[in-house]
Every structure is written in structure tokens, then in C-alpha cells.
Design an enzyme around this catalytic site. Structure first.
Site, PDB file in Angstrom:
ATOM      1  CB  SER A  18      -0.926   0.014   1.226  1.00  0.00           C
ATOM      2  OG  SER A  18      -0.160  -0.042   2.416  1.00  0.00           O
ATOM      3  CG  ASN A 105      -3.580  -3.826  13.736  1.00  0.00           C
ATOM      4  OD1 ASN A 105      -3.031  -3.855  12.635  1.00  0.00           O
ATOM      5  ND2 ASN A 105      -3.997  -4.916  14.364  1.00  0.00           N
ATOM      6  CB  THR A 150     -40.374  25.262  -9.775  1.00  0.00           C
ATOM      7  OG1 THR A 150     -41.485  25.644 -10.572  1.00  0.00           O
ATOM      8  CG2 THR A 150     -40.278  26.203  -8.574  1.00  0.00           C
ATOM      9  CG  HIS A 151     -41.205  21.626 -12.300  1.00  0.00           C
ATOM     10  ND1 HIS A 151     -41.359  20.318 -11.914  1.00  0.00           N
ATOM     11  CD2 HIS A 151     -41.942  22.359 -11.419  1.00  0.00           C
ATOM     12  CE1 HIS A 151     -42.162  20.252 -10.868  1.00  0.00           C
ATOM     13  NE2 HIS A 151     -42.523  21.481 -10.535  1.00  0.00           N
ATOM     14  CB  SER A 272     -14.397  24.453 -29.413  1.00  0.00           C
ATOM     15  OG  SER A 272     -14.403  23.477 -30.431  1.00  0.00           O
ATOM     16  CE  LYS A 278     -19.357  25.396 -28.070  1.00  0.00           C
ATOM     17  NZ  LYS A 278     -19.370  23.957 -27.864  1.00  0.00           N
ATOM     18  CG  ASN A 280     -16.845  24.971 -24.803  1.00  0.00           C
ATOM     19  OD1 ASN A 280     -17.854  25.444 -25.310  1.00  0.00           O
ATOM     20  ND2 ASN A 280     -15.979  24.229 -25.467  1.00  0.00           N
ATOM     21  CD  GLU A 285     -19.194  21.632 -19.768  1.00  0.00           C
ATOM     22  OE1 GLU A 285     -19.555  20.747 -20.545  1.00  0.00           O
ATOM     23  OE2 GLU A 285     -18.375  22.503 -20.082  1.00  0.00           O
ATOM     24  CE1 TYR A 312      -5.749  -2.490   9.647  1.00  0.00           C
ATOM     25  CE2 TYR A 312      -5.108  -4.775   9.292  1.00  0.00           C
ATOM     26  CZ  TYR A 312      -5.150  -3.455   8.866  1.00  0.00           C
ATOM     27  OH  TYR A 312      -4.586  -3.116   7.661  1.00  0.00           O
ATOM     28  CD  GLN A 317      -2.868  -2.197   2.697  1.00  0.00           C
ATOM     29  OE1 GLN A 317      -2.107  -2.388   3.643  1.00  0.00           O
ATOM     30  NE2 GLN A 317      -2.753  -2.852   1.558  1.00  0.00           N
ATOM     31  CE  LYS A 320      -3.823   3.343   4.506  1.00  0.00           C
ATOM     32  NZ  LYS A 320      -4.681   2.605   5.456  1.00  0.00           N
TER      33      LYS A 320
HETATM   34  N1  ARG Z   1      -0.899  -0.761   5.581  1.00  0.00           N
HETATM   35  C1  ARG Z   1      -1.783  -1.197   6.607  1.00  0.00           C
HETATM   36  C2  ARG Z   1      -3.111  -0.432   6.466  1.00  0.00           C
HETATM   37  O1  ARG Z   1      -3.138   0.521   5.793  1.00  0.00           O
HETATM   38  C3  ARG Z   1      -1.220  -0.929   7.955  1.00  0.00           C
HETATM   39  C4  ARG Z   1      -1.762  -1.805   9.023  1.00  0.00           C
HETATM   40  C5  ARG Z   1      -1.306  -3.218   8.846  1.00  0.00           C
HETATM   41  N2  ARG Z   1      -1.709  -4.032   9.943  1.00  0.00           N
HETATM   42  C6  ARG Z   1      -1.640  -5.353   9.875  1.00  0.00           C
HETATM   43  N3  ARG Z   1      -2.034  -6.029  10.923  1.00  0.00           N
HETATM   44  N4  ARG Z   1      -1.230  -5.970   8.815  1.00  0.00           N
HETATM   45  O2  ARG Z   1      -4.107  -0.810   7.030  1.00  0.00           O
END
Ligand code: ARG
Length: 453
Positions: A18, A105, A150-151, A272, A278, A280, A285, A312, A317, A320
Site C-alpha cells: 500500500s 493497527n 421550478t422544473h 473548442s 466557442k 465553454n 461542468e 483490524y 487498508q 485511504k
Molecule cells: N498498511 C496497513 C493499512 O493501511 C497498515 C496496518 C497493517 N496491519 C496489519 N495487521 N497488517 O491498514
């Protein structure tokens, strides 16, 4: 030593890694590692010499990351492992003590809470900036009439200031939502360990103070499995995006030749590649088109969290990318809306002409009858009859004779022609929150007070 006798499959590694997503959490990871090491030493869990070696290694790591010279390796699975690996390379055996009484965690939950809090506070400010701009634009066009719809059918005229203030109130609520999200992220998960707490007598309140959290999460299980603050931040992002999409859509309409109510500045328009004439409204948009992506991130995180057993799970993961992309998208959209609105110009004549469509006064004639004693439903029928005569004979309401009016209702007299003067339709909307000028002035003052302007 490792528990495993076989190497990991490269495909699994690719799935599991990750780092590309979470590397942007590094400032928070460094900050929490400093606070954690300081606390461990203050409790005698590690030595002061260990703390010094760790903090000094973290300083180096911070410089390397900030300058883009951090030596990432292919086997760094995430930012936490990368930083710990590097701290240990620099600080030797002391570096190996940074993860004492800590799990990834509670570590990742802490990084994300710090990120969420910072950005929720920042986005609340950005929302406020846009609200200020809208207030300025409203004030500059305080008595410019345009049709309210309206509408998407012309309904009743309003002042442009009144219309724009509707967006200000949306943004006032958005600011509240971001502030709420910031408060939800303002409690420290760190110290929960993997899930059950840790085997050391740590000082969580001290770490919370160091990192500026208002308190600590009271339950270690909740600490590592909670992502409500991320949902709250995404919710705030989703709602403000939806608001911006409505604003963007109106700008697209208003700047069209069909409406002709406004013109965007060159700086906020595109040409354009084919048609030289044009101009735009791509920015409007895109405000419209970006919203579903942000709302999608909210739905996706709900999906990740749905039915997820405590505590956990690696599913987490996946939180994010949704949060980061939503925050990035909303950040650029808020700035763009601000830039576009502070440089556009409105077309007073065109808007006034559209707002002077006499059919727009139909409700006013009905209310006139009501004031003379006719029940509203009957008045509605009388005016519908008048509008129909106009449509069939190709005339405007002001072109009907007094006899024609009285044939529909004896309560109608010469005063009806006064009602058909444009400004009266606006200035008669005197109810609290209505478009009459004194009410809009009141509203402006109220909006300024709420925004502390
Ligand atoms: N990269 C992991 C995440 O974003 C970190 C936590 C990993 N924990 C584990 N027990 N493998 O969640």
C-alpha cells in the site's frame, strides 16, 4: 528469523503493498513516532539513549522524505514499515525499539486520524472562503432581478443576491459538517496495540497531548477498528460536492447563449479545438461531473466497513485511497468554484428581460384575489383562465382589457395593472426569508454574522 519458509508470491506482494497510497501519511507517522518514543522513555520502557537515537534518526528520515531523497525499497510494504526500517538502519538496535508497545493497527489509525483532522479543519476554512466570495458577489448584485425556476420553468422572479445566498447557507452547513468530522478525528487511537492494549504501563494522555488530540479513544478494540471519522469526513466531502455540482450546473445554464445571464472570465473558460467561436464553461461542468466520484468514495468506504468483524482486518487498508481522492477532489473544486465566481460577470439586462415575463405574476394576481376574500384554490382557477386567454390570443396579461378581467372575477379592477409592474413581484415577497430587498439585506447580515465576517 521468519515464521515462513517460503518467499511471498510477487503477485500477492503487489496486491498487499500500500506504499504508493499511504506514503503521503509520512509527516503524521514521523510525528507519532516521535511522541511515542518520548513517552516510552518517560515511562522507563526504553532508555533515554534509545530515545535520543530514535529521535535523531527520525529527524534524518523526515529530511529525506521532505526532500524526496528517502531510499524506498521494493520490499517496503507500507509507509510504517519503510520508516521503521530506515530508523533502524540509522539508529541500529535502538531503532528496533520504536515499535515497542505499538502495532501497525493503532499506528495506521492514528496517522489517518491526524490526516483527517488536519484536512477537515482546512476544508472548513476553504468552504468559508467560498462562502465569503458568494456573499461579496451577492452584495454586488443585490437588486439584480432574474427568474427563479421550478422544473426549470420560469416561476417567480428573485434577486440574484437571494439566489446566491441560497448557496451560502449550504456552505454554512458544509462548514459545520467538516468541523464535526474534525472533532470525530480528535481522539488518539495509539496505545491500543494490536487490539487488546499493551503489556507496558504507557502514558496515552501524554501522547495525546504531544500530538494535540483532545483525548484518547477509551476502548482499545474500538481504537483499532474505528473509521467513523473517515466516513464523517467523506460525508462532508460528498455533500459539499453535491452542492458544488448544483452550482456548476447552474453556471453551465446561465452562461449558455440560451440563458445569457452571465459570462465567465477567459481565465475560467475553455475554447473548442474545432469551433473557434466557442467559449465553454468546463469548470462548471467539472464541478458537476466530479461530485459522483466523491459520493462514490463515501459509498465505497461504507462498503469496506459493512459487516466487518472486529477488530483490524486488511480490508481497512482500502480506506485511504477513498479518503485521499475525495479530499484532493474537493480541495481543487472549492478553489476552482471560488476562482470562477470571483471573476465572472452577470448580464443585468438579459436577466431582467427574462424576469419580466408577465406570466411570472400569475401567483401575485391570485394572491391579490385572496386578499379580497376569494379562497386561494378559486383564485388559482381564475388566474389559470386569464393565462389561458393570453396564450390563446397571443397577448400578455397587461394587454387584457378590464372587461376581460372582470368577466373572470368581479374582484379584479384597475389595481391589477399595477401588479404587473415588474418590481412589485419582488418587493411584495416580504415574508421572513423572502426575496424582498429588506429581507435580503437582513439575510446578508445574518450570513455575515454566522460566518463571523
Ligand atoms: N498498511 C496497513 C493499512 O493501511 C497498515 C496496518 C497493517 N496491519 C496489519 N495487521 N497488517 O491498514
Amino acid at each position: 528469523m521468519s515464521r515462513f519458509s517460503e518467499p511471498q508470491d510477487p503477485l500477492f506482494q503487489a496486491l498487499d503493498r500500500s506504499l504508493e497510497i499511504d506514503r503521503r501519511l509520512w509527516p503524521y507517522d514521523v510525528a507519532q513516532s516521535r511522541a511515542h518514543a518520548t513517552m516510552l522513555a518517560s515511562r522507563g520502557i526504553i532508555g533515554d539513549d534509545d530515545r535520543e537515537a530514535i529521535i535523531s534518526a527520525l529527524d534524518t528520515v523526515e529530511q529525506e522524505l521532505a526532500s524526496g531523497r528517502f531510499p524506498f525499497r521494493d520490499d517496503d510494504v507500507d509507509i510504517h514499515m519503510a520508516i521503521e526500517r530506515r530508523v533502524t538502519e540509522i539508529a541500529g538496535r535502538s531503532g528496533g525499539k520504536i515499535h515497542t508497545g505499538r502495532s501497525r493497527n493503532d499506528q495506521v489509525a492514528t496517522d489517518l486520524a491526524l490526516y483527517a483532522r488536519d484536512h477537515a479543519v482546512r476544508l472548513a476554512d476553504q468552504v468559508e472562503t467560498l462562502a465569503r466570495t458568494l456573499i461579496d458577489v451577492a452584495e454586488a448584485h443585490i437588486d439584480w432581478a432574474l427568474p427563479g425556476y421550478t422544473h426549470l420553468q420560469r416561476a417567480q422572479p428573485v434577486y440574484l443576491s437571494h439566489h446566491l445566498l441560497a448557496y451560502v447557507w449550504m456552505l454554512v452547513r458544509d462548514r459545520e459538517r467538516f468541523r464535526f468530522a474534525a472533532r470525530q478525528a480528535d481522539v488518539l487511537p495509539l496505545g491500543a496495540g494490536a487490539l487488546a492494549g499493551v503489556n507496558f504501563d504507557t502514558d496515552r494522555p501524554m501522547v495525546a497531548r504531544e500530538l494535540g488530540f483532545a483525548g484518547v479513544v477509551p476502548n482499545s478494540i474500538d481504537a483499532v477498528s474505528n473509521r467513523d471519522f473517515a466516513l464523517d469526513l467523506l460525508q462532508a466531502c460528498a455533500v459539499v460536492s453535491t452542492h458544488l455540482s448544483r452550482l456548476g450546473a447552474e453556471i453551465v445554464q446561465w452562461s449558455s447563449q440560451e440563458f445569457g445571464f452571465m459570462e465567465l472570465s477567459d481565465a475560467w473558460s475553455s475554447g473548442s479545438s474545432l469551433m473557434p467561436q466557442k467559449k465553454n464553461p468546463d469548470c462548471g461542468e467539472l464541478l458537476r461531473g466530479k461530485a459522483p466520484r466523491v459520493v462514490g468514495h463515501l459509498a465505497a468506504l461504507h462498503g469496506v466497513m459493512h459487516a466487518l468483524p472486529l477488530t483490524y482486518n486488511k480490508d481497512l487498508q482500502e480506506d485511504k485511497e477513498h479518503v485521499f481522492d475525495a479530499v484532493d477532489t474537493v480541495t481543487v473544486c472549492l478553489d476552482a468554484a471560488n476562482g470562477m465566481l470571483s471573476t465572472c460577470s452577470f448580464k443585468r439586462e438579459r436577466m431582467a428581460e427574462a424576469a419580466s415575463d408577465e406570466n411570472i405574476a400569475a401567483t401575485d394576481i391570485a394572491d391579490f384575489l385572496v386578499k379580497r376574500g376569494l379562497p386561494f384554490r378559486e383564485a388559482h382557477g381564475v388566474v389559470a383562465g386569464l393565462v389561458r386567454i393570453c396564450a390563446e390570443s397571443g397577448r400578455k396579461l397587461s394587454q387584457l382589457s378590464i372587461d376581460e378581467y372582470q368577466a373572470q372575477s368581479e374582484l379584479l379592477d384597475q389595481d391589477v395593472y399595477g401588479l404587473l409592474e415588474q418590481s412589485s413581484w419582488l418587493e411584495s415577497k416580504i415574508s421572513l426569508g423572502g426575496t424582498a430587498l429588506p429581507r435580503v439585506q437582513e439575510q446578508l447580515a445574518q450570513a455575515r454574522a454566522v460566518l463571523d465576517l
